[in-house]
Design a protein around this motif. Structure first.
Motif, mmCIF file in Angstrom:
data_model
loop_
_atom_site.group_PDB
_atom_site.id
_atom_site.type_symbol
_atom_site.label_atom_id
_atom_site.label_comp_id
_atom_site.label_asym_id
_atom_site.label_seq_id
_atom_site.Cartn_x
_atom_site.Cartn_y
_atom_site.Cartn_z
ATOM 1 N N SER A 184 0.094 5.582 0.318
ATOM 2 C CA SER A 184 -0.676 6.843 0.352
ATOM 3 C C SER A 184 -0.497 7.645 -0.628
ATOM 4 O O SER A 184 0.396 7.732 -1.599
ATOM 5 C CB SER A 184 -0.701 7.192 1.649
ATOM 6 O OG SER A 184 0.413 7.941 1.859
ATOM 7 N N LEU A 185 -1.652 8.414 -0.803
ATOM 8 C CA LEU A 185 -1.562 9.422 -1.984
ATOM 9 C C LEU A 185 -0.238 10.476 -1.804
ATOM 10 O O LEU A 185 0.434 10.904 -2.896
ATOM 11 C CB LEU A 185 -2.798 10.300 -1.995
ATOM 12 C CG LEU A 185 -2.913 11.488 -2.989
ATOM 13 C CD1 LEU A 185 -2.852 10.569 -4.502
ATOM 14 C CD2 LEU A 185 -4.254 12.351 -2.911
ATOM 15 N N GLU A 212 2.665 9.697 -0.472
ATOM 16 C CA GLU A 212 3.766 8.812 -0.672
ATOM 17 C C GLU A 212 3.774 8.618 -2.100
ATOM 18 O O GLU A 212 4.943 8.492 -2.663
ATOM 19 C CB GLU A 212 3.646 7.475 0.185
ATOM 20 C CG GLU A 212 3.729 7.618 1.611
ATOM 21 C CD GLU A 212 3.250 6.312 2.415
ATOM 22 O OE1 GLU A 212 4.177 5.922 3.677
ATOM 23 O OE2 GLU A 212 2.715 5.271 1.791
ATOM 24 N N ARG A 213 2.638 8.294 -2.718
ATOM 25 C CA ARG A 213 2.636 8.206 -4.183
ATOM 26 C C ARG A 213 3.233 9.172 -4.806
ATOM 27 O O ARG A 213 4.113 9.245 -5.952
ATOM 28 C CB ARG A 213 1.257 7.878 -4.883
ATOM 29 C CG ARG A 213 0.696 6.748 -4.424
ATOM 30 C CD ARG A 213 -0.642 6.468 -4.446
ATOM 31 N NE ARG A 213 -1.304 6.394 -5.567
ATOM 32 C CZ ARG A 213 -2.637 5.963 -5.767
ATOM 33 N NH1 ARG A 213 -3.465 6.056 -4.867
ATOM 34 N NH2 ARG A 213 -3.173 5.907 -7.070
ATOM 35 N N PRO A 245 -7.720 4.530 -6.728
ATOM 36 C CA PRO A 245 -7.223 4.088 -5.558
ATOM 37 C C PRO A 245 -6.276 3.000 -5.761
ATOM 38 O O PRO A 245 -6.332 2.110 -6.613
ATOM 39 C CB PRO A 245 -8.643 3.331 -5.163
ATOM 40 C CG PRO A 245 -9.717 4.235 -5.800
ATOM 41 C CD PRO A 245 -9.133 4.594 -7.261
ATOM 42 N N GLU A 284 -5.147 -2.875 -3.014
ATOM 43 C CA GLU A 284 -4.895 -3.411 -1.564
ATOM 44 C C GLU A 284 -4.116 -4.479 -1.492
ATOM 45 O O GLU A 284 -3.229 -4.699 -0.527
ATOM 46 C CB GLU A 284 -6.298 -3.432 -1.042
ATOM 47 C CG GLU A 284 -6.987 -2.102 -0.717
ATOM 48 C CD GLU A 284 -8.159 -2.458 0.356
ATOM 49 O OE1 GLU A 284 -8.234 -3.358 0.828
ATOM 50 O OE2 GLU A 284 -8.850 -1.443 0.678
ATOM 51 N N PHE A 324 0.865 -1.257 -0.122
ATOM 52 C CA PHE A 324 0.022 0.001 -0.205
ATOM 53 C C PHE A 324 0.996 1.251 -0.081
ATOM 54 O O PHE A 324 2.147 1.083 0.669
ATOM 55 C CB PHE A 324 -0.926 0.109 1.221
ATOM 56 C CG PHE A 324 -1.679 1.232 1.372
ATOM 57 C CD1 PHE A 324 -2.950 1.467 0.308
ATOM 58 C CD2 PHE A 324 -1.543 2.411 2.107
ATOM 59 C CE1 PHE A 324 -3.866 2.564 0.317
ATOM 60 C CE2 PHE A 324 -2.483 3.417 2.127
ATOM 61 C CZ PHE A 324 -3.338 3.615 1.453
#
Length: 276
Positions: free
Chosen positions: A101-102, A104-105, A238, A241, A99
Motif C-alpha cells: 500500500s502507499l 507501506e511504501r 500504482p 498487482e 502488493f
C-alpha cells in the motif's frame, strides 16, 4: 567486529558503538538460501584500487557488520524500522502476496534510507550522506509513521531468483560543475538483494542535484519498468498487482553498472567515485 567508542551516525552522540548488520537479522531468517554470496568488491583509498575480497571468514554479507550505531539507536530506534519493514515484506518473501500500500511504501522508503545510510560506511567507503543529514533523518522524537525518507530518494523493487542474495553494491557519484577526485560525493546508487527480492535506490543529498538528476531518473524509471521492477517511492505509479518475472544473478550484477551509465549519460557534469 569488536565494539569501540565513537560518534553514532544517527543520534550524533559519542558512545560505545555496536556492530550493525548491513542485512538485519530478520532478513537472514526469512530468506530462502542458507549460504550467502561471500565475495565483495572493495575499494581501498590507500592504493586507489578495487579488489575482490573473500568475506567467508566474516560470515559473508549475511553477517557483515559496521560499527556506526550506538546501542540505543541499534536496538531501539532502528529496530522499530526493521520490525515494521519485516511485517510488510514477510508475506512477499513467503510468496503469499505481491502488493504494498502507499503507506507501506513509505515505510519501505524509510527503511531503504536507513539501509543506504549504513551501507555507505562498509569497506571504508567515502560517506555520501553526511552526519548532519543522518541526524536530520534520525529525528529522535519521531515514530515510524512520522519519519520521512531521504529527500529525493527513489526506491524500486523487483522479484529475484538468483543465488547471490545478501549482495549489496554501492556507487557514489559527484554531480558538480567542476569535479575533482577528492570532492565529497553527493549522489548515491545502491542495489541489494535478499530472498526473492531485489532493490535499487538512488538519489542526491543536495536538493539542487536531485533536480539535476531528473533526466537520469526518467531514463532509469523506463529502464527498470522494462525489467519488470515496481516503483516503491516516491510511489506516484500504482503498484503492479501481479508478481513480475524474476530477475537473475546476471541482472543483479549488471543493474548498478547500468544505473550508473544512465546517470552519466543523462547528467553531463558527473563523475563516478570508486567506493563500491
Amino acid at each position: 567486529m569488536p565494539n569501540e567508542s565513537g560518534t553514532c551516525v544517527l543520534c550524533g552522540e559519542r558512545r560505545l558503538l555496536t556492530g550493525e548488520h548491513i542485512f538485519a537479522a530478520w532478513i537472514g531468517r526469512l530468506s530462502a538460501h542458507a549460504e550467502p554470496n561471500t565475495t565483495a568488491l572493495i575499494f581501498s583509498r590507500g592504493v586507489r584500487k578495487i579488489e575482490v575480497v573473500d568475506l567467508s571468514k566474516r560470515g559473508g554479507h549475511k553477517n557483515n557488520t559496521v560499527n556506526v550505531l550506538c546501542e540505543s539507536c541499534n536496538s531501539e530506534w532502528s529496530s522499530d524500522i526493521q520490525q515494521a519493514t519485516r511485517n510488510i515484506l514477510k508475506p512477499i518473501l513467503d510468496r503469499k502476496v505481491w502488493f504494498i500500500s502507499l503507506l507501506e511504501r513509505k515505510v519501505i522508503a524509510v527503511w531503504a534510507s536507513l539501509f543506504v545510510g549504513i551501507r555507505q560506511y562498509a569497506h571504508g567507503a567515502i560517506p555520501v550522506i553526511s552526519a548532519e543529514k543522518m541526524k536530520v533523518f534520525y529525528n529522535s522524537k519521531a515514530k515510524i509513521d512520522k519519519l520521512e525518507p531521504f529527500k529525493g530518494i527513489n526506491v524500486w523493487m523487483g522479484s529475484f531468483d538468483g543465488d547471490h542474495e545478501f549482495s549489496a553494491r554501492f556507487a557514489a557519484l559527484r554531480l558538480a560543475e567542476e569535479v575533482h577526485y577528492e570532492d565529497q560525493p553527493n549522489t548515491y546508487i545502491c542495489t541489494f538483494a535478499f530472498g526473492n527480492l531485489i532493490f535499487i535506490t538512488w538519489g542526491s543529498v543536495e536538493s539542487a542535484k536531485n533536480d539535476q538528476l531528473i533526466p537520469g531518473t526518467i531514463l532509469l524509471q523506463q529502464f527498470l519498468r522494462s525489467m519488470g521492477m515496481c516503483e516503491i517511492w516516491p510511489g506516484k505509479v500504482p503498484f503492479q498487482e501481479n508478481r513480475p518475472e524474476s530477475l537473475t544473478d546476471d541482472d543483479l550484477i549488471s543493474l548498478l553498472d547500468a544505473a550508473v551509465r544512465v546517470i552519466e549519460h543523462a547528467v553531463a557534469d558527473s563523475i563516478r567515485l570508486p567506493n563500491w
